[in-house]
Write a protein that holds these residues in place. Structure first.
Motif, mmCIF file in Angstrom:
data_model
loop_
_atom_site.group_PDB
_atom_site.id
_atom_site.type_symbol
_atom_site.label_atom_id
_atom_site.label_comp_id
_atom_site.label_asym_id
_atom_site.label_seq_id
_atom_site.Cartn_x
_atom_site.Cartn_y
_atom_site.Cartn_z
ATOM 1 N N THR A 170 20.927 18.013 29.294
ATOM 2 C CA THR A 170 21.831 17.031 28.682
ATOM 3 C C THR A 170 23.148 17.683 28.277
ATOM 4 O OG1 THR A 170 19.951 15.757 27.875
ATOM 5 C CG2 THR A 170 22.070 15.354 26.819
ATOM 6 N N ILE A 171 23.079 18.834 27.629
ATOM 7 C CA ILE A 171 24.289 19.551 27.216
ATOM 8 C C ILE A 171 25.100 19.969 28.445
ATOM 9 C CG2 ILE A 171 25.145 21.676 26.131
ATOM 10 C CD1 ILE A 171 22.772 21.391 24.147
ATOM 11 N N GLY A 172 24.422 20.458 29.478
ATOM 12 C CA GLY A 172 25.113 20.855 30.710
ATOM 13 C C GLY A 172 25.825 19.691 31.362
ATOM 14 N N VAL A 222 28.957 18.915 29.337
ATOM 15 C CA VAL A 222 30.021 19.890 29.604
ATOM 16 C C VAL A 222 30.679 19.613 30.957
ATOM 17 C CG1 VAL A 222 30.481 22.326 30.079
ATOM 18 C CG2 VAL A 222 29.082 21.679 28.105
ATOM 19 N N VAL A 223 29.863 19.336 31.984
ATOM 20 C CA VAL A 223 30.408 19.024 33.317
ATOM 21 C C VAL A 223 31.268 17.772 33.262
ATOM 22 C CG1 VAL A 223 29.763 18.255 35.639
ATOM 23 C CG2 VAL A 223 28.614 20.221 34.616
ATOM 24 N N ALA A 224 30.800 16.753 32.515
ATOM 25 C CA ALA A 224 31.577 15.510 32.392
ATOM 26 C C ALA A 224 32.912 15.768 31.701
ATOM 27 C CB ALA A 224 30.772 14.456 31.639
ATOM 28 N N ALA A 277 40.628 15.833 35.825
ATOM 29 C CA ALA A 277 41.233 14.620 36.398
ATOM 30 C C ALA A 277 42.533 14.279 35.685
ATOM 31 C CB ALA A 277 40.252 13.448 36.305
ATOM 32 N N GLN A 278 42.560 14.440 34.350
ATOM 33 C CA GLN A 278 43.801 14.170 33.606
ATOM 34 C C GLN A 278 44.893 15.162 34.011
ATOM 35 O OE1 GLN A 278 44.328 11.472 31.696
ATOM 36 N NE2 GLN A 278 42.284 10.926 32.369
ATOM 37 N N GLY A 279 44.526 16.419 34.177
ATOM 38 C CA GLY A 279 45.497 17.421 34.616
ATOM 39 C C GLY A 279 46.027 17.124 36.007
#
Length: 199
Positions: free
Chosen positions: A18-20, A23-25, A32-34
């Motif tokens: 779940t944590i991984g 982090v990926v999300a 994507a914003q960059g």
């Protein structure tokens, strides 16, 4: 005991997974914003919102395109006046907006003291050329801007200022960032009585 250990391992694996995924999300979102920002910056380099314009004050020969009168060039964004009002700087000038499809994104303009290629910090400012309830999107063409009040601009350690603004293009896929400046700040000396002297 063994069953409890197995359950604990399964729970730990789920937590790590779940944590991984989180982090990926997050990495995917910020990447994507960059990319959106870089795409907008690239579009502005080929189709700027503000750009110099040349105006012929006379007749243009239809065959050669040459101007028979004087030629006036307006830069994309220039400062024509900068004075001190106490500690604050009042700046104004002329701009040339060339893209009619680019709409100003309200609240997406920042002003900074310093140089965009060097050291800078965000400035507090007020647009004194806009009244409440008036549209902030400017039409295309050569036009005046300002006065803009830059709080503490006459006594800051920085000697220049610049602005960063974003417009929304017709396609809406990414904002179009435009940076203009740096421009010189007027200087003021503050005497012991609190009044300022313009320089």
């Amino acid at each position: 005991m063994n069953e409890h250990l197995q359950a604990l391992r399964r729970a730990a694996k789920r937590a790590v997974l779940t944590i991984g995924c989180g982090v990926v999300a997050l990495v995917a979102y910020f990447s994507a914003q960059g990319l959106r920002y870089e795409a907008g910056r690239l579009e502005v380099s080929y189709a700027p919102v503000l750009a110099p314009v040349t105006i012929c004050d006379g007749r243009v020969n239809p065959d050669t395109g040459e101007c028979s009168g004087s030629v006036v060039v307006f830069e994309a964004f220039t400062q024509t006046n900068a004075v001190c009002d106490g500690r604050d700087a009042l700046v104004s000038g002329v701009m040339s907006k060339v893209r009619s499809d680019a709409r100003y994104i309200d609240g997406r303009q920042q002003i900074y003291f310093g140089d965009p290629a060097g050291r800078f910090r965000r400035a507090m400012f007020e647009f004194e050329d806009q009244q409440d309830g008036t549209p902030t999107n400017r039409p295309p063409g050569v036009q005046d801007w300002g006065p803009w009040r830059l709080r503490g601009g006459c006594v800051t350690e920085f000697t220049t200022w610049f602005t960063s603004v974003e417009h929304r293009p017709w396609h809406g896929f990414w904002p179009l960032p435009t940076v203009t400046g740096p421009f010189p700040l007027p200087r003021a000396t503050i005497d012991q009585g609190g009044s300022s002297e313009r320089r």
